[in-house]
Design a protein around this motif. Sequence first.
Motif, PDB file in Angstrom:
ATOM      1  N   ARG A 148       6.472  90.532 -17.068  1.00 30.71           N
ATOM      2  CA  ARG A 148       7.178  90.342 -18.339  1.00 30.71           C
ATOM      3  C   ARG A 148       6.314  90.792 -19.514  1.00 30.71           C
ATOM      4  NH1 ARG A 148      10.432  84.539 -18.099  1.00 30.71           N
ATOM      5  NH2 ARG A 148      11.582  84.925 -16.155  1.00 30.71           N
ATOM      6  N   LEU A 149       5.027  90.531 -19.416  1.00 28.37           N
ATOM      7  CA  LEU A 149       4.110  90.953 -20.475  1.00 28.37           C
ATOM      8  C   LEU A 149       4.100  92.467 -20.618  1.00 28.37           C
ATOM      9  CD1 LEU A 149       1.896  90.333 -22.543  1.00 28.37           C
ATOM     10  CD2 LEU A 149       0.239  90.364 -20.671  1.00 28.37           C
ATOM     11  N   ARG A 202      17.083  81.822 -18.950  1.00 27.26           N
ATOM     12  CA  ARG A 202      16.151  80.865 -18.342  1.00 27.26           C
ATOM     13  C   ARG A 202      16.590  79.420 -18.547  1.00 27.26           C
ATOM     14  NH1 ARG A 202      12.625  77.941 -21.224  1.00 27.26           N
ATOM     15  NH2 ARG A 202      11.242  77.804 -19.426  1.00 27.26           N
ATOM     16  N   ASP A 226      13.179  88.747 -14.067  1.00 26.51           N
ATOM     17  CA  ASP A 226      13.709  87.429 -13.708  1.00 26.51           C
ATOM     18  C   ASP A 226      14.209  87.459 -12.263  1.00 26.51           C
ATOM     19  OD1 ASP A 226      14.610  84.856 -13.763  1.00 26.51           O
ATOM     20  OD2 ASP A 226      16.181  85.176 -15.264  1.00 26.51           O
ATOM     21  N   ASN A 268       3.833  92.706 -10.754  1.00 33.67           N
ATOM     22  CA  ASN A 268       4.436  91.499 -10.180  1.00 33.67           C
ATOM     23  C   ASN A 268       4.564  91.528  -8.659  1.00 33.67           C
ATOM     24  OD1 ASN A 268       6.722  93.095  -9.718  1.00 33.67           O
ATOM     25  ND2 ASN A 268       7.866  92.242 -11.437  1.00 33.67           N
ATOM     26  N   ALA A 326       7.358  85.229 -21.210  1.00 33.37           N
ATOM     27  CA  ALA A 326       6.278  85.354 -20.226  1.00 33.37           C
ATOM     28  C   ALA A 326       5.493  84.047 -20.120  1.00 33.37           C
ATOM     29  CB  ALA A 326       5.351  86.505 -20.615  1.00 33.37           C
ATOM     30  N   TRP A 327       5.209  83.441 -21.272  1.00 46.97           N
ATOM     31  CA  TRP A 327       4.419  82.210 -21.285  1.00 46.97           C
ATOM     32  C   TRP A 327       5.183  81.049 -20.656  1.00 46.97           C
ATOM     33  CZ3 TRP A 327      -0.364  80.719 -21.707  1.00 46.97           C
ATOM     34  CH2 TRP A 327      -0.646  79.377 -21.968  1.00 46.97           C
ATOM     35  N   ARG A 375       4.718  86.608 -14.629  1.00 49.31           N
ATOM     36  CA  ARG A 375       4.363  86.547 -16.050  1.00 49.31           C
ATOM     37  C   ARG A 375       3.800  87.883 -16.525  1.00 49.31           C
ATOM     38  NH1 ARG A 375       1.036  80.900 -17.079  1.00 49.31           N
ATOM     39  NH2 ARG A 375       2.800  79.633 -17.775  1.00 49.31           N
ATOM     40  N   CYS A 405       7.599  81.270 -18.518  1.00 50.92           N
ATOM     41  CA  CYS A 405       8.185  81.661 -17.226  1.00 50.92           C
ATOM     42  C   CYS A 405       7.995  80.547 -16.194  1.00 50.92           C
ATOM     43  CB  CYS A 405       7.532  82.947 -16.735  1.00 50.92           C
ATOM     44  SG  CYS A 405       8.029  83.447 -15.074  1.00 50.92           S
ATOM     45  N   HIS A 407       3.392  83.369  -9.576  1.00 54.78           N
ATOM     46  CA  HIS A 407       3.756  82.980 -10.935  1.00 54.78           C
ATOM     47  C   HIS A 407       3.025  83.849 -11.961  1.00 54.78           C
ATOM     48  CE1 HIS A 407       4.035  79.548 -14.147  1.00 54.78           C
ATOM     49  NE2 HIS A 407       4.945  80.482 -14.326  1.00 54.78           N
ATOM     50  N   ALA A 408       1.730  84.022 -11.757  1.00 56.14           N
ATOM     51  CA  ALA A 408       0.928  84.800 -12.700  1.00 56.14           C
ATOM     52  C   ALA A 408       1.396  86.249 -12.750  1.00 56.14           C
ATOM     53  CB  ALA A 408      -0.546  84.735 -12.303  1.00 56.14           C
ATOM     54  N   ARG A 409       1.797  86.778 -11.610  1.00 55.44           N
ATOM     55  CA  ARG A 409       2.210  88.180 -11.570  1.00 55.44           C
ATOM     56  C   ARG A 409       3.578  88.390 -12.221  1.00 55.44           C
ATOM     57  NH1 ARG A 409      -0.687  91.833  -9.160  1.00 55.44           N
ATOM     58  NH2 ARG A 409      -2.518  91.224  -7.957  1.00 55.44           N
TER      59      ARG A 409
END
Length: 287
Positions: free
Chosen positions: A241-242, A276, A73, A113, A215-216, A238, A218, A234-236
């Motif tokens: 977290r995955l 969050r 985060d 990330n 993750a989803w 996520r 985020c 953003h994708a990284r």
Amino acid sequence: MSKAVYRLSSIARPLEAKYPTNLAVLVALPLIGIGLGLHAYLSAGGGAVNALITGLEGMVIIFLGWALGREADPDRNLTAFVAAALILYGLVMGLPTSVWTLAFVLMAARTVNRTVGQPAKPGDLGIVLVLAGLSVFSDGYALMGLVAAIAIAIDVNLDRSRSLALIAALIALAFTVWQLIILEGDFTALLIPQGVSTTLMAVIGGLVVIGLLGAWLCPVPTSVCDARGEALSHARVRGGRLVISLALLAGMAEGNALAHALYPLACVLLVTFIVRFIPTGRGAVKT
């Protein structure tokens, strides 16, 4: 962080006193080490050497937990500090922790990330492989090699120019195969958790689901990377977290004791999901 560090590593993020949160950690860690050492000396009666080891190990674990919170985060300092506080409570209660595995998950998450802002260098992948090997062969988490391979694969999927890094993913996967087939002669851990109580399985399963939801769901990060000052992907984030969620899931296959020893990952995922819902109320910051 000095630019010299950028040339050496893309996953190293040393603490810098010029940032208030980093300064707080630099001040708190020695105090935590002293406190845990005194607690061990007075309660366990193991002598000065045991107290010293307990204090130093506690400092490392708290730092790793805090750093994992920053990776999971990056927009909220609160996540890292609350997770670290929960981990500290666990240490005071005497809960064992798998230090090598925590270090591995941290570096694997950073590989994905890219909070530093640069692709992992060959030496960085070497560090991830060494830590994955220690997690598999020393800490006893056979599936962490698979987690390392997935982390590297996620990084490559988001940056196809790094396809050669898949060699490192294959090496990491070989760790899991070697441990399960050659050393243990049992590949069923990939499908069936071994020796985990139903209650613990339900708790860990729930935490993994929370991690996957985190993750989803985020949000798009507003923080910027260390080296380039660009917004984090953003994708990284996520993906990072995955990786943490998969590492906790992998621990479930190793029985009650080893599954319990990954409670710092559970703390990070749980706090990340809860925090969050608290507005950040700030713009882009350096993580």
